[in-house]
Scaffold this motif. Structure first.
Motif, mmCIF file in Angstrom:
data_model
loop_
_atom_site.group_PDB
_atom_site.id
_atom_site.type_symbol
_atom_site.label_atom_id
_atom_site.label_comp_id
_atom_site.label_asym_id
_atom_site.label_seq_id
_atom_site.Cartn_x
_atom_site.Cartn_y
_atom_site.Cartn_z
ATOM 1 N N LEU A 195 -27.329 -13.559 27.658
ATOM 2 C CA LEU A 195 -26.146 -13.396 26.819
ATOM 3 C C LEU A 195 -25.862 -11.906 26.699
ATOM 4 O O LEU A 195 -26.754 -11.117 26.398
ATOM 5 C CB LEU A 195 -26.368 -13.976 25.424
ATOM 6 C CG LEU A 195 -26.423 -15.487 25.310
ATOM 7 C CD1 LEU A 195 -26.795 -15.894 23.890
ATOM 8 C CD2 LEU A 195 -25.099 -16.108 25.702
ATOM 9 N N MET A 198 -29.257 -24.615 22.694
ATOM 10 C CA MET A 198 -27.838 -24.532 23.002
ATOM 11 C C MET A 198 -27.330 -25.965 23.121
ATOM 12 O O MET A 198 -27.708 -26.690 24.039
ATOM 13 C CB MET A 198 -27.589 -23.774 24.310
ATOM 14 C CG MET A 198 -26.107 -23.688 24.670
ATOM 15 S SD MET A 198 -25.765 -22.697 26.149
ATOM 16 C CE MET A 198 -26.269 -23.846 27.454
ATOM 17 N N LEU A 235 -34.376 -21.176 21.244
ATOM 18 C CA LEU A 235 -32.938 -21.126 21.029
ATOM 19 C C LEU A 235 -32.375 -22.399 21.641
ATOM 20 O O LEU A 235 -32.483 -22.609 22.840
ATOM 21 C CB LEU A 235 -32.317 -19.901 21.708
ATOM 22 C CG LEU A 235 -30.806 -19.757 21.580
ATOM 23 C CD1 LEU A 235 -30.406 -19.537 20.124
ATOM 24 C CD2 LEU A 235 -30.305 -18.620 22.449
ATOM 25 N N PHE A 279 -25.293 -22.303 19.336
ATOM 26 C CA PHE A 279 -26.635 -21.746 19.461
ATOM 27 C C PHE A 279 -27.344 -21.871 18.118
ATOM 28 O O PHE A 279 -26.797 -21.483 17.086
ATOM 29 C CB PHE A 279 -26.574 -20.269 19.857
ATOM 30 C CG PHE A 279 -26.028 -20.042 21.238
ATOM 31 C CD1 PHE A 279 -26.763 -20.382 22.361
ATOM 32 C CD2 PHE A 279 -24.773 -19.484 21.403
ATOM 33 C CE1 PHE A 279 -26.264 -20.166 23.637
ATOM 34 C CE2 PHE A 279 -24.258 -19.254 22.669
ATOM 35 C CZ PHE A 279 -25.005 -19.601 23.788
ATOM 36 N N TYR A 308 -16.538 -16.230 20.232
ATOM 37 C CA TYR A 308 -17.125 -16.544 18.929
ATOM 38 C C TYR A 308 -16.095 -17.206 18.026
ATOM 39 O O TYR A 308 -14.964 -16.738 17.896
ATOM 40 C CB TYR A 308 -17.661 -15.269 18.279
ATOM 41 C CG TYR A 308 -18.170 -15.468 16.880
ATOM 42 C CD1 TYR A 308 -19.404 -16.053 16.651
ATOM 43 C CD2 TYR A 308 -17.401 -15.088 15.782
ATOM 44 C CE1 TYR A 308 -19.869 -16.241 15.359
ATOM 45 C CE2 TYR A 308 -17.859 -15.272 14.496
ATOM 46 C CZ TYR A 308 -19.098 -15.854 14.288
ATOM 47 O OH TYR A 308 -19.549 -16.054 13.010
ATOM 48 N N TRP A 319 -28.047 -14.986 19.188
ATOM 49 C CA TRP A 319 -26.787 -14.912 19.929
ATOM 50 C C TRP A 319 -25.994 -13.655 19.607
ATOM 51 O O TRP A 319 -25.030 -13.334 20.279
ATOM 52 C CB TRP A 319 -25.927 -16.150 19.685
ATOM 53 C CG TRP A 319 -25.577 -16.380 18.250
ATOM 54 C CD1 TRP A 319 -24.524 -15.841 17.552
ATOM 55 C CD2 TRP A 319 -26.272 -17.189 17.322
ATOM 56 N NE1 TRP A 319 -24.535 -16.275 16.252
ATOM 57 C CE2 TRP A 319 -25.612 -17.115 16.080
ATOM 58 C CE3 TRP A 319 -27.412 -18.008 17.405
ATOM 59 C CZ2 TRP A 319 -26.031 -17.790 14.940
ATOM 60 C CZ3 TRP A 319 -27.832 -18.681 16.270
ATOM 61 C CH2 TRP A 319 -27.149 -18.564 15.061
ATOM 62 N N GLU A 320 -26.393 -12.919 18.564
ATOM 63 C CA GLU A 320 -25.691 -11.689 18.208
ATOM 64 C C GLU A 320 -26.159 -10.500 19.042
ATOM 65 O O GLU A 320 -25.476 -9.491 19.122
ATOM 66 C CB GLU A 320 -25.885 -11.383 16.722
ATOM 67 C CG GLU A 320 -25.242 -12.412 15.826
ATOM 68 C CD GLU A 320 -25.548 -12.196 14.351
ATOM 69 O OE1 GLU A 320 -24.747 -12.665 13.538
ATOM 70 O OE2 GLU A 320 -26.576 -11.576 14.015
ATOM 71 N N LYS A 373 -18.553 -13.075 24.474
ATOM 72 C CA LYS A 373 -19.862 -13.061 25.119
ATOM 73 C C LYS A 373 -19.719 -13.633 26.524
ATOM 74 O O LYS A 373 -18.826 -14.429 26.797
ATOM 75 C CB LYS A 373 -20.869 -13.926 24.353
ATOM 76 C CG LYS A 373 -21.280 -13.401 22.998
ATOM 77 C CD LYS A 373 -22.327 -12.341 23.155
ATOM 78 C CE LYS A 373 -22.865 -11.908 21.809
ATOM 79 N NZ LYS A 373 -23.680 -10.721 21.917
ATOM 80 N N LEU A 425 -22.218 -15.748 29.044
ATOM 81 C CA LEU A 425 -23.490 -16.418 29.297
ATOM 82 C C LEU A 425 -23.626 -16.474 30.810
ATOM 83 O O LEU A 425 -22.752 -17.005 31.504
ATOM 84 C CB LEU A 425 -23.482 -17.833 28.716
ATOM 85 C CG LEU A 425 -24.772 -18.630 28.826
ATOM 86 C CD1 LEU A 425 -24.843 -19.646 27.698
ATOM 87 C CD2 LEU A 425 -24.906 -19.334 30.157
#
Length: 155
Positions: free
Chosen positions: A47, A130, A128, A116, A68, A25-26, A54, A56
């Motif tokens: 993302l 979510m 990943l 995430f 975040y 997610w970074e 962010k 999505l």
């Protein structure tokens, strides 16, 4: 003993390298839908953005702004009591109806947080997960405000 001192710098370097690896997610990237739920509700996701804000984007083009909150290690993997790393994001605005008339949390429940979690299990490709929550900031996957889990391929 001399061999241990020679190997120690190598082990330290390897540990530092692993610790510096970015969580999925970074980074900006695309994650193909892996689970049938992800296929039905969001399709593939992208993302993008900075460290704090962010976006999505779903396969249908819906943009979901995320903010975040923090990284948190907890029992984030559905059906697994192990501790996993997770990135918690507040959903700035619930996107409403998505793919196939579906919603992140259902038509009557607003999505407020996503978590995430990168999951690697033996014999599986890395995914990943979510997890979507409606309500207060979640503490783990067993939170009563969990309203959906979606899995995507980490490429």
């Amino acid at each position: 003993m001399k061999a241990l001192f020679l190997a120690l710098p190598l082990l330290t370097t390897a540990t530092l390298t692993l610790a510096q690896d970015a969580m999925p997610w970074e980074e900006n990237g695309t994650f193909p839908a892996y689970s049938t739920t992800a296929e039905a509700v969001t399709g593939d996701i992208t993302l993008r953005g900075g460290e704090v804000n962010k976006i999505l984007t779903t396969a249908g083009g819906a943009e979901i702004p995320l903010i975040y909150v923090e990284d948190s290690s907890s029992a984030w993997n559905l059906g697994d009591p192990e501790v996993w790393s997770g990135g918690i994001f507040a959903v700035a605005e619930d996107p409403g109806e998505l793919e196939n008339g579906n919603y992140l949390c259902g038509a009557d429940w607003e999505a407020t947080f996503v978590v995430f979690t990168p999951i690697e299990l033996p014999g599986m490709d890395p995914i990943l997960q979510m997890a979507v929550f409606g309500g207060d900031q979640p503490e783990n996957i067993d939170d009563p405000d969990l309203c959906g889990t979606y899995n995507y391929v980490i490429e």
